[in-house]
Write a protein that holds these residues in place. Structure first.
Motif, PDB file in Angstrom:
ATOM      1  N   CYS A 213     -11.112  12.971 102.766  1.00  0.00           N
ATOM      2  CA  CYS A 213     -11.191  14.118 102.984  1.00  0.00           C
ATOM      3  C   CYS A 213     -10.054  15.384 101.859  1.00  0.00           C
ATOM      4  O   CYS A 213      -8.792  14.597 101.805  1.00  0.00           O
ATOM      5  CB  CYS A 213     -10.799  15.193 104.759  1.00  0.00           C
ATOM      6  SG  CYS A 213      -9.480  15.103 105.685  1.00  0.00           S
ATOM      7  N   SER A 214      -9.670  16.396 101.674  1.00  0.00           N
ATOM      8  CA  SER A 214      -8.701  16.828 101.875  1.00  0.00           C
ATOM      9  C   SER A 214      -8.408  18.198 102.026  1.00  0.00           C
ATOM     10  O   SER A 214      -9.349  18.636 102.521  1.00  0.00           O
ATOM     11  CB  SER A 214      -8.926  16.762 100.018  1.00  0.00           C
ATOM     12  OG  SER A 214      -9.804  17.273  99.582  1.00  0.00           O
ATOM     13  N   VAL A 215      -6.811  18.997 101.711  1.00  0.00           N
ATOM     14  CA  VAL A 215      -7.032  20.281 102.279  1.00  0.00           C
ATOM     15  C   VAL A 215      -6.493  21.029 101.391  1.00  0.00           C
ATOM     16  O   VAL A 215      -4.913  20.849 101.059  1.00  0.00           O
ATOM     17  CB  VAL A 215      -6.626  20.148 103.722  1.00  0.00           C
ATOM     18  CG1 VAL A 215      -5.819  21.493 104.512  1.00  0.00           C
ATOM     19  CG2 VAL A 215      -6.996  19.482 104.902  1.00  0.00           C
ATOM     20  N   LEU A 216      -6.658  22.361 101.133  1.00  0.00           N
ATOM     21  CA  LEU A 216      -5.863  22.958 100.335  1.00  0.00           C
ATOM     22  C   LEU A 216      -5.420  24.225 100.669  1.00  0.00           C
ATOM     23  O   LEU A 216      -5.827  24.729 102.212  1.00  0.00           O
ATOM     24  CB  LEU A 216      -6.416  24.019  99.491  1.00  0.00           C
ATOM     25  CG  LEU A 216      -7.405  22.980  98.809  1.00  0.00           C
ATOM     26  CD1 LEU A 216      -9.016  23.513  97.783  1.00  0.00           C
ATOM     27  CD2 LEU A 216      -6.509  22.414  97.352  1.00  0.00           C
ATOM     28  N   VAL A 217      -3.839  24.281 100.625  1.00  0.00           N
ATOM     29  CA  VAL A 217      -2.893  25.396 101.112  1.00  0.00           C
ATOM     30  C   VAL A 217      -2.109  26.012 100.460  1.00  0.00           C
ATOM     31  O   VAL A 217      -2.159  25.471  98.987  1.00  0.00           O
ATOM     32  CB  VAL A 217      -1.689  24.596 101.908  1.00  0.00           C
ATOM     33  CG1 VAL A 217      -0.742  25.015 102.451  1.00  0.00           C
ATOM     34  CG2 VAL A 217      -2.276  23.768 103.280  1.00  0.00           C
ATOM     35  N   ALA A 218      -2.391  27.876  99.934  1.00  0.00           N
ATOM     36  CA  ALA A 218      -1.613  28.292 100.304  1.00  0.00           C
ATOM     37  C   ALA A 218       0.028  28.468 100.214  1.00  0.00           C
ATOM     38  O   ALA A 218      -0.214  29.407 101.969  1.00  0.00           O
ATOM     39  CB  ALA A 218      -2.420  29.419  99.200  1.00  0.00           C
ATOM     40  N   ARG A 219       1.210  28.770  99.922  1.00  0.00           N
ATOM     41  CA  ARG A 219       1.837  28.997 100.057  1.00  0.00           C
ATOM     42  C   ARG A 219       2.743  29.870  99.343  1.00  0.00           C
ATOM     43  O   ARG A 219       2.904  30.022  98.334  1.00  0.00           O
ATOM     44  CB  ARG A 219       2.910  27.996 100.915  1.00  0.00           C
ATOM     45  CG  ARG A 219       4.341  28.402 101.744  1.00  0.00           C
ATOM     46  CD  ARG A 219       4.842  26.947 102.071  1.00  0.00           C
ATOM     47  NE  ARG A 219       5.682  27.844 102.537  1.00  0.00           N
ATOM     48  CZ  ARG A 219       7.594  28.011 102.249  1.00  0.00           C
ATOM     49  NH1 ARG A 219       7.178  27.752 101.568  1.00  0.00           N
ATOM     50  NH2 ARG A 219       8.802  27.646 103.168  1.00  0.00           N
ATOM     51  N   GLY A 220       3.247  30.948  99.899  1.00  0.00           N
ATOM     52  CA  GLY A 220       3.995  32.848  99.283  1.00  0.00           C
ATOM     53  C   GLY A 220       5.239  32.333  99.228  1.00  0.00           C
ATOM     54  O   GLY A 220       5.827  31.507  99.950  1.00  0.00           O
ATOM     55  N   TRP A 221       6.033  32.848  98.918  1.00  0.00           N
ATOM     56  CA  TRP A 221       7.472  32.525  98.484  1.00  0.00           C
ATOM     57  C   TRP A 221       8.242  33.394  99.285  1.00  0.00           C
ATOM     58  O   TRP A 221       8.749  33.289  99.737  1.00  0.00           O
ATOM     59  CB  TRP A 221       7.904  34.192  96.826  1.00  0.00           C
ATOM     60  CG  TRP A 221       7.664  34.198  95.820  1.00  0.00           C
ATOM     61  CD1 TRP A 221       5.995  33.986  95.118  1.00  0.00           C
ATOM     62  CD2 TRP A 221       7.765  32.823  95.021  1.00  0.00           C
ATOM     63  NE1 TRP A 221       5.722  34.179  93.864  1.00  0.00           N
ATOM     64  CE2 TRP A 221       6.771  32.897  93.777  1.00  0.00           C
ATOM     65  CE3 TRP A 221       9.559  32.731  94.674  1.00  0.00           C
ATOM     66  CZ2 TRP A 221       7.715  32.194  92.615  1.00  0.00           C
ATOM     67  CZ3 TRP A 221       9.350  31.347  93.105  1.00  0.00           C
ATOM     68  CH2 TRP A 221       8.494  31.486  91.998  1.00  0.00           C
ATOM     69  N   ASP A 222       7.503  34.352 100.183  1.00  0.00           N
ATOM     70  CA  ASP A 222       8.270  34.342 101.517  1.00  0.00           C
ATOM     71  C   ASP A 222       7.439  33.633 102.930  1.00  0.00           C
ATOM     72  O   ASP A 222       7.909  33.437 103.684  1.00  0.00           O
ATOM     73  CB  ASP A 222       7.493  35.461 102.069  1.00  0.00           C
ATOM     74  CG  ASP A 222       5.830  35.749 102.381  1.00  0.00           C
ATOM     75  OD1 ASP A 222       4.992  35.330 101.800  1.00  0.00           O
ATOM     76  OD2 ASP A 222       5.815  37.328 102.500  1.00  0.00           O
ATOM     77  N   GLY A 223       7.165  32.142 101.943  1.00  0.00           N
ATOM     78  CA  GLY A 223       6.936  31.156 103.446  1.00  0.00           C
ATOM     79  C   GLY A 223       5.348  31.755 103.991  1.00  0.00           C
ATOM     80  O   GLY A 223       5.299  30.769 105.169  1.00  0.00           O
TER      81      GLY A 223
END
Ligand code: ATP
Ligand code: MG
Length: 416
Positions: A213-223
């Motif tokens: 399986c895989s997981v997609l994460v998005a993280r911003g400049w503010d954490g």
């Protein structure tokens, strides 16, 4: 880097804004493949201009971008032009020289940054990172040893026989199962290392996988972080063939652990952008099996393509939002989905003659979404496009996916 060190918030690059020179806000990307193409589509939909740096004259992303800078990835003039045109820059593949990202970062926000891309480019560093944050992520990688010298080979024979049978993987430039050799004995290991050119490698213990399986994460400049639910992936010959994206695609306890682990890996890296973390589900003797982290991709991923059609916000939308400093909307999946990869084989008949796939029949099936990447020539194993099937319920998605796979001769759906 640790979870509590957040990169300072950047000034957002607003879509549609025009600078003093009369130029529309422009986002740049290193690499012109299909991931770049889908990034360009997402950026343009929001109203950005786009620039792609890609050496090939004909590329999936170059075809659709406002600007195509046709130079090598580390060409100083090309990089200068990209930085001059764009207010923020990202990358579509991990093997772009980290030095090029560093150069761009001198004058522009670059997400993900050179340091994290550098880690993802090298399995040795990647595994060291996974090991370093295993206490927080709760998930370890497969038992492994670094092989860089003959002495390391000997040490496996003497002290790490537990790693055999195993898979020898080059530390750099592996993808779609390339740069990997399966070995059963120390003799085979030595031959495989020579075959791979005696370059830096890792030897990984062969694990009894029950699923991937895989997981997609998005993280911003503010954490801040948002993520998608884990996808279950089926590989055929080392290449992703099918992604199952629906409730119940895997045991929810494992899905929750994978999602939490991916988020903590992103935090631990101080990551900015979209990150895909791949996991194995292994038979560890426990009732439901255990999770092992395999590798990460510092960009959107093939296993997340279903998000274009099954979610209100796609992985490419989040890539745009993250790099431009826009808010990160938590994505919502509105339909169950199965994604079928379309490799070059689909364009050849049983006699090896080129054929046009039967798109008419495929597109006559309900809720089939075809994405072709604009590649002029089909080759076996080449990723030409993908087909996502959505539907009102999981059973109908599976039925249509089976029929589409039958029409196109696609593997990987036998088990559903
Ligand atoms: P990609 O970048 O396309 O995901 P890759 O070439 O980087 O692939 P891996 O993800 O390391 O390669 O491995 C490819 C596939 O080989 C995995 O998805 C899995 O099916 C199998 N595999 C890899 N490592 C192991 C292992 N230690 N035990 C069992 N199977 C493995
Ligand atoms: Mg992989």
């Amino acid at each position: 880097m640790s979870a509590d060190i957040h990169v300072a918030a950047m000034t957002p690059v607003f879509p549609g804004s025009v600078d003093a020179a009369g130029q529309l806000a422009t986002l740049g990307i290193m690499g012109g493949g299909q991931l770049g193409r889908m990034f360009v589509h997402a950026a343009q939909r929001l109203g950005y201009f786009t620039a792609v740096l890609e050496p090939d004259a004909q590329s999936p992303a170059g075809q659709v971008s406002h600007y195509h800078i046709q130079t090598d990835y580390n060409d100083p003039a090309g990089l200068a032009q990209l930085a001059q045109l764009c207010q923020a820059i990202t990358t579509e593949f991990e093997n772009v020289p980290a030095q090029a990202l560093q150069t761009l970062a001198l004058t522009r926000p670059v997400a993900p940054g050179a340091a994290v891309v550098g880690i993802a480019q090298n399995r040795i560093e990647e595994k060291a990172h996974f090991t370093a944050c295993a206490d927080v992520s709760g998930v370890s990688c497969a038992p492994y040893a670094v092989i860089e010298t003959l002495a390391h080979l000997q040490a496996v024979q003497d002290e790490r026989a537990d790693l055999l049978p195993g898979i020898l993987k080059t530390a750099r430039m592996g993808y779609d199962g390339k740069g990997q050799v399966r070995v059963k004995t120390a003799v085979e290991l030595a031959a495989a290392w020579a075959e791979l050119g005696s370059v830096a490698c890792v030897l990984e213990k062969m694990l009894p996988l029950t699923a991937e399986c895989s997981v997609l994460v998005a993280r911003g400049w503010d954490g801040r972080v948002v993520s998608f639910a884990p996808q279950r992936n089926v590989h055929v010959d080392g290449i992703l063939a099918v992604t199952h994206a629906y409730e119940g695609n895997m045991l929810s306890a494992l899905a929750n652990s994978a999602r939490d682990a991916a988020v903590s890996i992103a935090h631990h890296l101080g990551y900015v952008g979209v990150l895909c973390v791949e996991f194995f589900v292994v038979d560890d003797g426990s009732e439901h099996g255990g999770l092992v982290v395999n590798e990460m991709a510092p960009r959107p991923h093939n296993s997340g393509h279903y998000t274009l059609d099954a979610c209100d916000v796609s992985q490419f939308d989040l890539q745009v939002h993250a790099m431009a400093g826009l808010p990160l909307p938590p994505p919502r999946q509105h339909s169950p989905a199965i994604m079928l990869n379309l490799l070059g084989e689909v364009w050849f008949d049983a006699d090896g003659q080129l054929q046009e796939p039967d798109w008419y029949s495929v597109l006559s099936l309900p809720e089939t979404h075809l994405h072709l990447y604009g590649k002029l020539r089909a080759r076996p194993g080449r990723k030409m496009g993908h087909l996502t099937i959505t539907g009102p319920d999981i059973a109908s998605v599976k039925t249509v996916a089976r029929r589409a796979a039958g029409l196109l001769g696609l593997p990987g759906l036998e088990a559903i």
